[in-house]
Design a protein around this motif. Structure first.
Motif, PDB file in Angstrom:
ATOM      1  N   HIS A 198       0.816  -1.214   0.000  1.00  0.00           N
ATOM      2  CA  HIS A 198       0.000   0.000   0.000  1.00  0.00           C
ATOM      3  C   HIS A 198       0.852   1.268   0.000  1.00  0.00           C
ATOM      4  O   HIS A 198       0.512   2.248  -0.675  1.00  0.00           O
ATOM      5  CB  HIS A 198      -0.926   0.009   1.226  1.00  0.00           C
ATOM      6  N   TRP A 199       1.964   1.249   0.734  1.00  0.00           N
ATOM      7  CA  TRP A 199       2.796   2.454   0.850  1.00  0.00           C
ATOM      8  C   TRP A 199       3.333   2.861  -0.518  1.00  0.00           C
ATOM      9  O   TRP A 199       3.269   4.034  -0.896  1.00  0.00           O
ATOM     10  CB  TRP A 199       3.953   2.195   1.818  1.00  0.00           C
ATOM     11  N   THR A 200       3.855   1.903  -1.269  1.00  0.00           N
ATOM     12  CA  THR A 200       4.393   2.209  -2.594  1.00  0.00           C
ATOM     13  C   THR A 200       3.284   2.638  -3.544  1.00  0.00           C
ATOM     14  O   THR A 200       3.448   3.577  -4.335  1.00  0.00           O
ATOM     15  CB  THR A 200       5.120   0.979  -3.181  1.00  0.00           C
ATOM     16  N   TYR A 201       2.145   1.968  -3.456  1.00  0.00           N
ATOM     17  CA  TYR A 201       1.019   2.275  -4.335  1.00  0.00           C
ATOM     18  C   TYR A 201       0.570   3.725  -4.140  1.00  0.00           C
ATOM     19  O   TYR A 201       0.419   4.481  -5.118  1.00  0.00           O
ATOM     20  CB  TYR A 201      -0.143   1.327  -4.064  1.00  0.00           C
ATOM     21  N   TYR A 202       0.379   4.131  -2.892  1.00  0.00           N
ATOM     22  CA  TYR A 202      -0.117   5.484  -2.637  1.00  0.00           C
ATOM     23  C   TYR A 202       0.958   6.544  -2.878  1.00  0.00           C
ATOM     24  O   TYR A 202       0.636   7.689  -3.240  1.00  0.00           O
ATOM     25  CB  TYR A 202      -0.682   5.582  -1.229  1.00  0.00           C
ATOM     26  N   SER A 242       4.499   3.492 -12.539  1.00  0.00           N
ATOM     27  CA  SER A 242       5.431   2.370 -12.333  1.00  0.00           C
ATOM     28  C   SER A 242       5.454   1.939 -10.880  1.00  0.00           C
ATOM     29  O   SER A 242       5.460   0.737 -10.571  1.00  0.00           O
ATOM     30  CB  SER A 242       6.838   2.781 -12.785  1.00  0.00           C
ATOM     31  N   LEU A 243       5.466   2.899  -9.968  1.00  0.00           N
ATOM     32  CA  LEU A 243       5.464   2.576  -8.547  1.00  0.00           C
ATOM     33  C   LEU A 243       4.155   1.912  -8.134  1.00  0.00           C
ATOM     34  O   LEU A 243       4.147   0.976  -7.328  1.00  0.00           O
ATOM     35  CB  LEU A 243       5.700   3.837  -7.722  1.00  0.00           C
ATOM     36  N   MET A 244       3.049   2.381  -8.692  1.00  0.00           N
ATOM     37  CA  MET A 244       1.755   1.790  -8.370  1.00  0.00           C
ATOM     38  C   MET A 244       1.697   0.323  -8.791  1.00  0.00           C
ATOM     39  O   MET A 244       0.985  -0.479  -8.177  1.00  0.00           O
ATOM     40  CB  MET A 244       0.639   2.588  -9.057  1.00  0.00           C
ATOM     41  N   HIS A 245       2.457  -0.019  -9.826  1.00  0.00           N
ATOM     42  CA  HIS A 245       2.498  -1.397 -10.305  1.00  0.00           C
ATOM     43  C   HIS A 245       3.726  -2.157  -9.785  1.00  0.00           C
ATOM     44  O   HIS A 245       3.945  -3.308 -10.172  1.00  0.00           O
ATOM     45  CB  HIS A 245       2.501  -1.430 -11.832  1.00  0.00           C
ATOM     46  N   ALA A 246       4.514  -1.502  -8.913  1.00  0.00           N
ATOM     47  CA  ALA A 246       5.732  -2.119  -8.377  1.00  0.00           C
ATOM     48  C   ALA A 246       6.567  -2.719  -9.490  1.00  0.00           C
ATOM     49  O   ALA A 246       7.069  -3.847  -9.395  1.00  0.00           O
ATOM     50  CB  ALA A 246       5.376  -3.181  -7.335  1.00  0.00           C
TER      51      ALA A 246
END
Length: 204
Positions: free
Chosen positions: A93-97, A160-164
């Protein structure tokens, strides 16, 4: 300093020989090349203005083509991410947000740039002889140069971050490089267009 070992590990997730990844790289590189070549050709020959009957109609046509190409680029970017593995430690969640927030900031820069410049100002109207009265210095141009480009880059970074996605991060770097090269070509040329305009005004 850059942690080389971490970078190697990160991009070890990326298959640069994957067809989807290669197509995404090509679409990213092609877009600024296309609009710079076409716009400079128009500036030199006025061929598009003659074909479409007016500089405004020609500029709108080029703008529409650029928008379509940008949609194709975003589709290729997304498909390339989907076809490659995620970075497990970032799939949270942290990376997604964080990515969502970065994309939101990027969208703010892109939209506000468009509103400040208008359609012809955004889509190389200067090359068609559609010149602005004065340089735009309001937000977001008061914060950074070329906010449309860097806002777009931020959107891809956030996506990109939202998709890791390590593949997405590498493609975002390609976006940043392509825009950096575009700025190096566009900046001096656009300044020369307005310098000639100013000389013309003074000579009257």
């Amino acid at each position: 300093q850059v942690d080389v070992a971490a970078m190697v590990q990160l991009f070890g997730y990326v298959d640069v020989t994957d067809t989807g990844f290669i197509v995404a790289v090509l679409s990213i590189a092609f877009n600024p090349l296309f609009w710079n070549v076409v716009a400079r050709w128009e500036h030199k020959t006025r061929a598009l203005s003659q074909v479409f009957g007016s500089p405004h109609a020609a500029c709108y046509c080029l703008g529409a083509a650029i928008l379509v190409l940008n949609c194709v680029r975003s589709h290729c970017f997304t498909e390339a991410m989907k076809s490659q593995p995620k970075l497990e430690g970032w799939d949270c969640h942290w990376t997604y947000y964080s990515g969502l927030a970065i994309s939101a900031v990027g969208t703010l820069f892109v939209v506000s740039s468009f509103l400040a410049l208008g359609f012809t100002g955004t889509f190389l109207g200067d090359y068609f002889g559609i010149l602005m009265e004065e340089k735009v210095t309001s937000f977001p141009f008061s914060v950074l140069d070329n906010p449309m480009y860097w806002g777009s880059t931020a959107i891809y970074l956030g996506w990109s971050l939202m998709h890791a996605s390590p593949a997405g991060l590498l493609l975002t770097a390609v976006v940043a490089i392509s825009y950096t090269i575009a700025v190096l070509y566009e900046g001096p040329f656009t300044e020369e267009i307005y310098r000639r305009k100013q000389k013309g005004v003074k000579s009257k």
